[in-house]
Write an enzyme that holds these catalytic residues in place. Sequence first.
Site, PDB file in Angstrom:
ATOM      1  N   LYS A  93     -28.476 -39.230   1.355  1.00  0.00           N
ATOM      2  CA  LYS A  93     -28.652 -40.190   0.254  1.00  0.00           C
ATOM      3  C   LYS A  93     -27.361 -40.247  -0.532  1.00  0.00           C
ATOM      4  CE  LYS A  93     -30.849 -42.997  -2.419  1.00  0.00           C
ATOM      5  NZ  LYS A  93     -29.712 -43.925  -2.174  1.00  0.00           N
ATOM      6  N   GLN A 114     -22.253 -35.284  -3.746  1.00  0.00           N
ATOM      7  CA  GLN A 114     -23.598 -35.875  -3.719  1.00  0.00           C
ATOM      8  C   GLN A 114     -24.626 -34.871  -3.205  1.00  0.00           C
ATOM      9  OE1 GLN A 114     -23.456 -39.596  -4.316  1.00  0.00           O
ATOM     10  NE2 GLN A 114     -25.512 -39.146  -5.011  1.00  0.00           N
ATOM     11  N   LYS A 117     -25.304 -32.640  -6.161  1.00  0.00           N
ATOM     12  CA  LYS A 117     -25.927 -33.419  -7.236  1.00  0.00           C
ATOM     13  C   LYS A 117     -27.397 -33.716  -6.910  1.00  0.00           C
ATOM     14  CE  LYS A 117     -23.716 -37.242  -7.953  1.00  0.00           C
ATOM     15  NZ  LYS A 117     -23.150 -38.567  -8.343  1.00  0.00           N
ATOM     16  N   LYS A 129     -22.398 -40.302   1.781  1.00  0.00           N
ATOM     17  CA  LYS A 129     -21.617 -41.324   1.063  1.00  0.00           C
ATOM     18  C   LYS A 129     -20.965 -42.216   2.109  1.00  0.00           C
ATOM     19  CE  LYS A 129     -20.603 -42.181  -3.288  1.00  0.00           C
ATOM     20  NZ  LYS A 129     -21.307 -41.754  -4.509  1.00  0.00           N
ATOM     21  N   GLY A 168     -25.529 -48.252  -4.226  1.00  0.00           N
ATOM     22  CA  GLY A 168     -24.248 -48.741  -4.734  1.00  0.00           C
ATOM     23  C   GLY A 168     -23.341 -47.623  -5.224  1.00  0.00           C
ATOM     24  N   ASP A 169     -22.116 -47.989  -5.489  1.00  0.00           N
ATOM     25  CA  ASP A 169     -21.124 -47.129  -6.139  1.00  0.00           C
ATOM     26  C   ASP A 169     -20.045 -48.116  -6.606  1.00  0.00           C
ATOM     27  OD1 ASP A 169     -20.518 -44.030  -6.393  1.00  0.00           O
ATOM     28  OD2 ASP A 169     -18.597 -44.945  -5.915  1.00  0.00           O
ATOM     29  N   THR A 213     -27.870 -44.357 -14.451  1.00  0.00           N
ATOM     30  CA  THR A 213     -26.750 -43.408 -14.502  1.00  0.00           C
ATOM     31  C   THR A 213     -26.241 -43.269 -15.937  1.00  0.00           C
ATOM     32  OG1 THR A 213     -26.169 -44.209 -12.302  1.00  0.00           O
ATOM     33  CG2 THR A 213     -24.598 -42.719 -13.366  1.00  0.00           C
ATOM     34  N   ASN A 244     -21.022 -50.541 -14.207  1.00  0.00           N
ATOM     35  CA  ASN A 244     -22.438 -50.267 -14.454  1.00  0.00           C
ATOM     36  C   ASN A 244     -22.664 -48.970 -15.242  1.00  0.00           C
ATOM     37  OD1 ASN A 244     -24.863 -48.579 -13.050  1.00  0.00           O
ATOM     38  ND2 ASN A 244     -25.465 -50.663 -13.542  1.00  0.00           N
ATOM     39  N   SER A 381     -32.822 -43.561  -7.898  1.00  0.00           N
ATOM     40  CA  SER A 381     -32.830 -44.056  -6.511  1.00  0.00           C
ATOM     41  C   SER A 381     -33.924 -43.359  -5.712  1.00  0.00           C
ATOM     42  CB  SER A 381     -31.486 -43.775  -5.834  1.00  0.00           C
ATOM     43  OG  SER A 381     -30.568 -44.813  -6.100  1.00  0.00           O
TER      44      SER A 381
HETATM   45  N1  GLU Z   1     -23.295 -43.793  -6.346  1.00  0.00           N
HETATM   46  C1  GLU Z   1     -24.198 -43.111  -7.209  1.00  0.00           C
HETATM   47  C2  GLU Z   1     -23.794 -41.665  -7.321  1.00  0.00           C
HETATM   48  O1  GLU Z   1     -22.622 -41.358  -7.287  1.00  0.00           O
HETATM   49  C3  GLU Z   1     -25.655 -43.331  -6.844  1.00  0.00           C
HETATM   50  C4  GLU Z   1     -26.059 -42.991  -5.448  1.00  0.00           C
HETATM   51  C5  GLU Z   1     -27.473 -43.413  -5.082  1.00  0.00           C
HETATM   52  O2  GLU Z   1     -28.164 -43.961  -5.910  1.00  0.00           O
HETATM   53  O3  GLU Z   1     -27.849 -43.144  -3.934  1.00  0.00           O
HETATM   54  O4  GLU Z   1     -24.581 -40.776  -7.512  1.00  0.00           O
END
Ligand code: GLU
Length: 449
Positions: A93, A114, A117, A129, A168-169, A213, A244, A381
Amino acid sequence: MSIMKNYVNNVLGGLIEKDPEQREFHSTAKEVLTTIIPALEKNPHYKEARILERLVEPERVISFRVVWEDDKGEVQVNRGYRVQFNSARGPYKGGLRFHPSVNLSILKFLGFEQTFKNVLTGLPIGGGKGGSDFDPKGKSDREVMRFCQSFMTELSRHIGQDLDVPAGDIGVGGREIGYLFGQYKRVCNSYEAGVLTGKGLEYWGSLARTEATGYGLLYFVKNMLEDQGRSLAGQTVIVSGSGNVAIYAIQKAQELGAKVVTCSDSNGYIYDPNGIDLAEVKAIKEVRRGRIKEYVATHPQAEYHEGCSGVWSVKGDIALPCATQNEIDLEAAKILVANGVKAVGEGANMPSTLEAIAHFQGNQVLFAPAKAANAGGVAVSALEMSQNSLRYRWTFEEVDAKLKDIMKNIFEDAKSTAEEYGCPGDLVAGSNIVSFVKVADIMLANGLV
Ligand code: GLU
């Protein structure tokens, strides 16, 4: 040197030897590995199972060609990627980033971050990612659509709601997710809502995902301040970025009674002594897709300065870096500390360099690390995935309440773990250890995979 310190140094040295150019990845690996040494000492069997060597190696890396046609009819070629880093806790994810700086080092750093996190959210997701060196800046809607369709035609073979769920990112927002989802549905011939998150509300995106976020960052910072008997109300806040994350961080900071005086884009920054007018920032960035310097046309009391790093010279109580990696280096950290900053909350991924973090922590600045502080986005998410599996929708208030709880739990876990492992107040070490132990134990339980 202790055995475990030596072990960590060997693993880090091995990374540099293998891929000497992957500097961003080395620096996130260094941050994590050097702070989890107390956990390695408590659990010597991790070393025997070579958990660190396994953790720093992505499970799978996919790189592919993306060919598309621009509005002039010229053929363009970009590179696409997906780094499927770790699936111990669930499907990979993590977001997709479209930016000219994207390369394997950036995506490995982001995928590694990630993984850790996502554990903090307490929800069933692994880490990944992806993205491309495609630059959406200055492209027409049709060009973005054609690029997204070509990108997804290949990516669709590698993702799925139980396999890998992108979102997204930087450079990938609602518009891009819409085009990507449309193409996934077409290519795969099935309506798999949970294959992407950050979708439009009409096609089963989650309420509060857009805000998550930025809101989550402020919930985390609020918990961190209140734990010290402080409050956000009346504080002056310096925000970088105007995407965002920044927009909803500004909104929540203002709602909680703080005064936000800056925001920025890659060209420069705005200082508004009256407080940022968020409606104008939204109109510039979300509606017109313009540049932040346009703000001064309607707000003559505000100043525009070329060069985004100057934002850290503005005096404030709290700094919220919400733009991109390495935006606060040691020099910027020194200016912030000299100007009396009391807390830093990372909205972007790895916005502070290792030297900057050390400077904040060495000067009693409360420091909320990205992995913990910006986890609200991916947490919602994961809630979007839950709603898609249930074929159901929660209200904005329900999702927001869950987000608040999640951010509180992340703060408390990081704080209590830091105390348990002998580094009280160090939320970097605390959050890294929480995640590391959870992932390591699953990897051990799952055998040699
Ligand atoms: N890009 C965001 C992050 O850095 C969200 C990733 C997601 O929602 O999967 O955590």
